[in-house]
Motif scaffolding. Sequence first.
Motif, PDB file in Angstrom:
ATOM      1  N   ASP A  12      -6.313 -57.075 -16.436  1.00  0.00           N
ATOM      2  CA  ASP A  12      -5.718 -57.799 -17.561  1.00  0.00           C
ATOM      3  C   ASP A  12      -6.018 -59.284 -17.475  1.00  0.00           C
ATOM      4  O   ASP A  12      -5.398 -60.075 -18.158  1.00  0.00           O
ATOM      5  CB  ASP A  12      -4.198 -57.575 -17.582  1.00  0.00           C
ATOM      6  CG  ASP A  12      -3.553 -58.200 -18.814  1.00  0.00           C
ATOM      7  OD1 ASP A  12      -4.051 -57.933 -19.925  1.00  0.00           O
ATOM      8  OD2 ASP A  12      -2.606 -58.986 -18.658  1.00  0.00           O
ATOM      9  N   ARG A  25      -5.022 -64.446 -18.883  1.00  0.00           N
ATOM     10  CA  ARG A  25      -4.599 -63.069 -19.115  1.00  0.00           C
ATOM     11  C   ARG A  25      -5.099 -62.601 -20.474  1.00  0.00           C
ATOM     12  O   ARG A  25      -4.870 -63.266 -21.491  1.00  0.00           O
ATOM     13  CB  ARG A  25      -3.082 -62.949 -19.032  1.00  0.00           C
ATOM     14  CG  ARG A  25      -2.524 -63.155 -17.631  1.00  0.00           C
ATOM     15  CD  ARG A  25      -1.113 -62.622 -17.488  1.00  0.00           C
ATOM     16  NE  ARG A  25      -0.641 -62.727 -16.125  1.00  0.00           N
ATOM     17  CZ  ARG A  25      -0.918 -61.832 -15.167  1.00  0.00           C
ATOM     18  NH1 ARG A  25      -1.666 -60.778 -15.466  1.00  0.00           N
ATOM     19  NH2 ARG A  25      -0.441 -61.988 -13.953  1.00  0.00           N
ATOM     20  N   SER A  83      -4.035 -60.260 -22.262  1.00  0.00           N
ATOM     21  CA  SER A  83      -2.927 -59.972 -23.171  1.00  0.00           C
ATOM     22  C   SER A  83      -2.504 -61.209 -23.943  1.00  0.00           C
ATOM     23  O   SER A  83      -1.907 -61.106 -25.025  1.00  0.00           O
ATOM     24  CB  SER A  83      -1.736 -59.402 -22.401  1.00  0.00           C
ATOM     25  OG  SER A  83      -1.331 -60.296 -21.374  1.00  0.00           O
ATOM     26  N   ARG A 105      -7.589 -52.604 -26.909  1.00  0.00           N
ATOM     27  CA  ARG A 105      -6.767 -53.759 -27.270  1.00  0.00           C
ATOM     28  C   ARG A 105      -7.445 -54.660 -28.286  1.00  0.00           C
ATOM     29  O   ARG A 105      -6.781 -55.239 -29.153  1.00  0.00           O
ATOM     30  CB  ARG A 105      -6.430 -54.563 -26.003  1.00  0.00           C
ATOM     31  CG  ARG A 105      -5.647 -55.840 -26.256  1.00  0.00           C
ATOM     32  CD  ARG A 105      -5.266 -56.513 -24.961  1.00  0.00           C
ATOM     33  NE  ARG A 105      -4.260 -55.743 -24.249  1.00  0.00           N
ATOM     34  CZ  ARG A 105      -3.930 -55.932 -22.973  1.00  0.00           C
ATOM     35  NH1 ARG A 105      -4.561 -56.848 -22.266  1.00  0.00           N
ATOM     36  NH2 ARG A 105      -3.002 -55.210 -22.402  1.00  0.00           N
ATOM     37  N   ASN A 151      -7.126 -59.566 -30.910  1.00  0.00           N
ATOM     38  CA  ASN A 151      -6.230 -58.747 -30.100  1.00  0.00           C
ATOM     39  C   ASN A 151      -5.226 -58.066 -31.035  1.00  0.00           C
ATOM     40  O   ASN A 151      -4.455 -58.740 -31.726  1.00  0.00           O
ATOM     41  CB  ASN A 151      -5.508 -59.638 -29.086  1.00  0.00           C
ATOM     42  CG  ASN A 151      -4.745 -58.837 -28.051  1.00  0.00           C
ATOM     43  OD1 ASN A 151      -4.298 -57.721 -28.315  1.00  0.00           O
ATOM     44  ND2 ASN A 151      -4.588 -59.406 -26.872  1.00  0.00           N
ATOM     45  N   GLU A 194      -2.529 -56.669 -30.530  1.00  0.00           N
ATOM     46  CA  GLU A 194      -1.122 -56.974 -30.225  1.00  0.00           C
ATOM     47  C   GLU A 194      -0.644 -58.254 -30.896  1.00  0.00           C
ATOM     48  O   GLU A 194       0.562 -58.468 -31.039  1.00  0.00           O
ATOM     49  CB  GLU A 194      -0.928 -57.070 -28.711  1.00  0.00           C
ATOM     50  CG  GLU A 194      -1.238 -55.776 -27.974  1.00  0.00           C
ATOM     51  CD  GLU A 194      -1.174 -55.940 -26.466  1.00  0.00           C
ATOM     52  OE1 GLU A 194      -0.677 -57.001 -26.013  1.00  0.00           O
ATOM     53  OE2 GLU A 194      -1.619 -55.038 -25.758  1.00  0.00           O
TER      54      GLU A 194
END
Length: 254
Positions: free
Chosen positions: A150, A164, A166, A204, A215, A217
């Motif tokens: 990640d 990161r 994420s 992702r 991304n 997310e």
Amino acid sequence: MALPAESVVRVLVVEDEPLYAEQLEAALQDLGYEPVGPAADARIALALHRTETIDLALLDVNLRGSVDGIALAAQLLAHRPIPIVFLTSLTDGATFTRAQNTGPAAFLTKPVELAALGRALALAVHNFGQHHAATPALAAEPLPVAPLPDALFVKENGLLEKIRLSNVQSVMAEDKLCCLTLAERTVHVRMALRELVQYLPPERFVQIQRSYYVNIEHIERLDPVRHLLQVGKQLLPVSRLYQDELLRRLRTIG
């Protein structure tokens, strides 16, 4: 995982030229194989590999988009081992060396004759089956797949800084750099998008333009009529070419 001995072998066709893709499908059917696809780019090919039963992949090397056929082969093999057959009009040594590093069953030059294609596919199926039959313990129980990291370490001001994935909202190609947009700042990486995208987890990140990945997310809103996407504080245009795949990746209700 050995290939099926009696059932029809299913071949993933990855080719971005529609006419040639149709010709390959017809050739595969004539040879007794079942074509799957065709996939015009890497993300469609990966989606098919995850959702369909694929026994062998026939890959064009020079694909549109940031991931070419050789990089795609590595991603397919990371998900599940299958025999790979490359088909390309590129004959330079550098391309062959890159392809060779993925351990393909064959490297064929376009245009390929039906008989030569048939022999290459038959050898690919046979050798793959022989190899896996010789290692039954490994075939019986798949090896655990290591989770994708990640984080990336990006060089800035002489230091390696941990970023990161994420937290990365979007990735954009700009000249010879890639811009990683986070909530509070933008990080520049001296790397081509085609290379950087290999480090982005495909579950992702999704492509929305030729030079843009986002991304999932961090997606806040999508206007499918005006083809606009809000990612964090960014308002980005979505290419019509990639919108269908984006919609497919989003969980929608109502």
